[in-house]
Design a protein around this motif. Sequence first.
Motif, short mmCIF file in Angstrom:
data_model
loop_
_atom_site.label_atom_id
_atom_site.label_comp_id
_atom_site.label_asym_id
_atom_site.label_seq_id
_atom_site.Cartn_x
_atom_site.Cartn_y
_atom_site.Cartn_z
N SER A 174 0.96 -1.17 0.07
CA SER A 174 -0.05 -0.15 0.04
C SER A 174 1.00 1.27 0.03
CB SER A 174 -0.99 0.06 1.29
OG SER A 174 -1.66 1.04 1.19
N HIS A 175 0.36 2.29 -0.67
CA HIS A 175 1.11 3.75 -0.51
C HIS A 175 0.22 4.57 0.50
CE1 HIS A 175 2.43 3.18 -4.78
NE2 HIS A 175 2.04 1.96 -4.55
N VAL A 176 1.47 5.10 1.09
CA VAL A 176 1.11 5.86 2.52
C VAL A 176 1.79 7.00 2.37
CG1 VAL A 176 1.14 5.75 5.11
CG2 VAL A 176 1.18 3.77 3.96
N GLY A 177 1.02 8.18 2.43
CA GLY A 177 1.32 9.52 1.98
C GLY A 177 1.93 9.71 0.88
N ASN A 178 2.86 10.71 0.64
CA ASN A 178 3.36 11.26 -0.64
C ASN A 178 4.79 10.17 -0.84
OD1 ASN A 178 1.51 12.78 -1.28
ND2 ASN A 178 2.50 14.60 -0.16
N HIS A 179 5.50 9.54 0.08
CA HIS A 179 6.66 9.10 -0.07
C HIS A 179 6.99 7.66 0.61
CE1 HIS A 179 8.28 13.08 -1.18
NE2 HIS A 179 7.56 13.78 -0.31
N TYR A 180 5.89 7.23 0.93
CA TYR A 180 6.10 5.76 1.53
C TYR A 180 5.28 4.64 0.95
CZ TYR A 180 8.09 9.17 4.97
OH TYR A 180 8.83 10.08 5.23
N CYS A 181 5.83 3.47 1.37
CA CYS A 181 5.09 2.20 1.04
C CYS A 181 5.12 1.58 2.21
CB CYS A 181 5.74 1.47 -0.22
SG CYS A 181 5.77 2.29 -1.63
N MET A 182 3.88 0.63 2.31
CA MET A 182 3.92 -0.31 3.35
C MET A 182 3.51 -1.48 2.95
SD MET A 182 0.90 -0.68 6.27
CE MET A 182 -0.27 -1.64 5.14
N GLU A 183 4.26 -2.59 3.40
CA GLU A 183 3.97 -3.75 3.13
C GLU A 183 3.66 -4.70 4.29
OE1 GLU A 183 4.60 -6.10 -0.03
OE2 GLU A 183 5.49 -4.14 -0.27
N LEU A 184 2.65 -5.23 4.18
CA LEU A 184 1.99 -6.13 5.29
C LEU A 184 1.66 -7.35 4.89
CD1 LEU A 184 -0.03 -6.01 7.88
CD2 LEU A 184 -2.05 -5.72 6.19
N PHE A 185 2.23 -8.27 5.88
CA PHE A 185 2.44 -9.66 5.73
C PHE A 185 1.62 -10.28 6.86
CE2 PHE A 185 6.37 -8.32 3.82
CZ PHE A 185 6.51 -8.86 2.85
N ILE A 186 0.66 -11.28 6.27
CA ILE A 186 -0.03 -12.25 7.09
C ILE A 186 0.54 -13.52 7.34
CG2 ILE A 186 -2.37 -13.18 7.97
CD1 ILE A 186 -2.23 -10.12 7.75
N LEU A 187 1.18 -13.87 8.27
CA LEU A 187 1.84 -15.29 8.44
C LEU A 187 1.11 -16.26 9.18
CD1 LEU A 187 5.25 -13.57 9.36
CD2 LEU A 187 4.37 -14.00 7.12
N GLU A 188 1.45 -17.66 8.86
CA GLU A 188 0.88 -18.82 9.61
C GLU A 188 1.89 -19.86 9.65
OE1 GLU A 188 -2.93 -21.72 10.26
OE2 GLU A 188 -3.21 -20.14 9.07
N GLY A 189 2.63 -19.93 10.78
CA GLY A 189 3.69 -20.92 10.94
C GLY A 189 4.11 -20.92 12.37
N THR A 190 5.37 -21.61 12.50
CA THR A 190 5.84 -21.76 13.61
C THR A 190 6.61 -20.59 14.18
OG1 THR A 190 7.83 -22.43 12.99
CG2 THR A 190 6.29 -24.19 13.60
N LEU A 191 7.17 -20.35 15.51
CA LEU A 191 7.78 -19.55 16.00
C LEU A 191 9.10 -19.18 15.34
CD1 LEU A 191 8.02 -17.08 18.43
CD2 LEU A 191 9.03 -18.82 19.76
N ALA A 192 9.72 -20.43 15.09
CA ALA A 192 11.05 -20.23 14.42
C ALA A 192 10.97 -19.87 13.06
CB ALA A 192 11.68 -21.70 14.39
N GLU A 193 9.78 -20.21 12.27
CA GLU A 193 9.66 -19.50 10.85
C GLU A 193 9.31 -18.23 10.86
OE1 GLU A 193 7.81 -23.69 8.79
OE2 GLU A 193 6.52 -22.27 10.17
N ILE A 194 8.61 -17.87 11.73
CA ILE A 194 8.10 -16.34 11.91
C ILE A 194 9.29 -15.48 12.34
CG2 ILE A 194 6.71 -14.56 12.99
CD1 ILE A 194 4.40 -16.74 13.20
N SER A 195 10.15 -15.96 13.14
CA SER A 195 11.39 -15.30 13.72
C SER A 195 12.34 -15.17 12.81
CB SER A 195 12.00 -15.92 14.83
OG SER A 195 13.22 -15.49 15.30
N THR A 196 12.52 -16.34 11.94
CA THR A 196 13.49 -16.08 10.76
C THR A 196 13.11 -15.06 9.69
OG1 THR A 196 14.17 -18.32 11.10
CG2 THR A 196 14.44 -17.34 8.86
N PHE A 197 11.68 -15.12 9.61
CA PHE A 197 11.14 -14.15 8.58
C PHE A 197 11.36 -12.69 9.02
CE2 PHE A 197 7.57 -11.78 6.64
CZ PHE A 197 7.98 -12.17 5.17
N VAL A 198 10.86 -12.47 10.16
CA VAL A 198 10.95 -11.12 10.48
C VAL A 198 12.50 -10.55 10.81
CG1 VAL A 198 10.66 -9.61 12.80
CG2 VAL A 198 9.12 -11.13 11.89
N GLY A 199 13.36 -11.50 11.00
CA GLY A 199 14.67 -11.22 11.20
C GLY A 199 15.49 -10.74 9.79
#
Length: 143
Positions: free
Chosen positions: A89-114
């Motif tokens: 999504s475009h936010v304001g005049n200069h920014y983009c936002m990426e939104l991720f919906i995840l479903e998985g284990t703590l290790a998988e989500i931790s790796t992705f966020v990292g």
Amino acid sequence: MTVVSVSMPESLLQRLDDFAEEHGYTGRSEVVREAARNLLGEFEDKRLEDRQLMGVVTVLFNYETTTVEERMMHLRHEHESLVSSNVHSHVGNHYCMELFILEGTLAEISTFVGKIRATKDTLTVDYSVIPVDDFEATLSSHS
């Protein structure tokens, strides 16, 4: 105590110094130590281990930084079994936002966020997780 050299933009260093002063820290080292402990402890919640989790990750970046958008696309494909949904999504005049919906284990989500946090030129990375079984229990109690 070991001394570590860290590179960061001048603007972030100034924010760090201002934060230390405003919140009564003895200096930037104390702030960095606390931030490191908090970051390392984020995914060490034993209550979340061995459970299926839902996660929401929000990334904000300057739209002129195409390398971030390319990296987000690469991560989405690299972790397609984890990413349930992705919105750009475009936010304001200069920014983009990426939104991720995840479903998985703590290790998988931790790796992705990292990997997202390690992406150069991201402005903010926020996330939250909730065990799927807690969510399902909440839904069934409202039926």
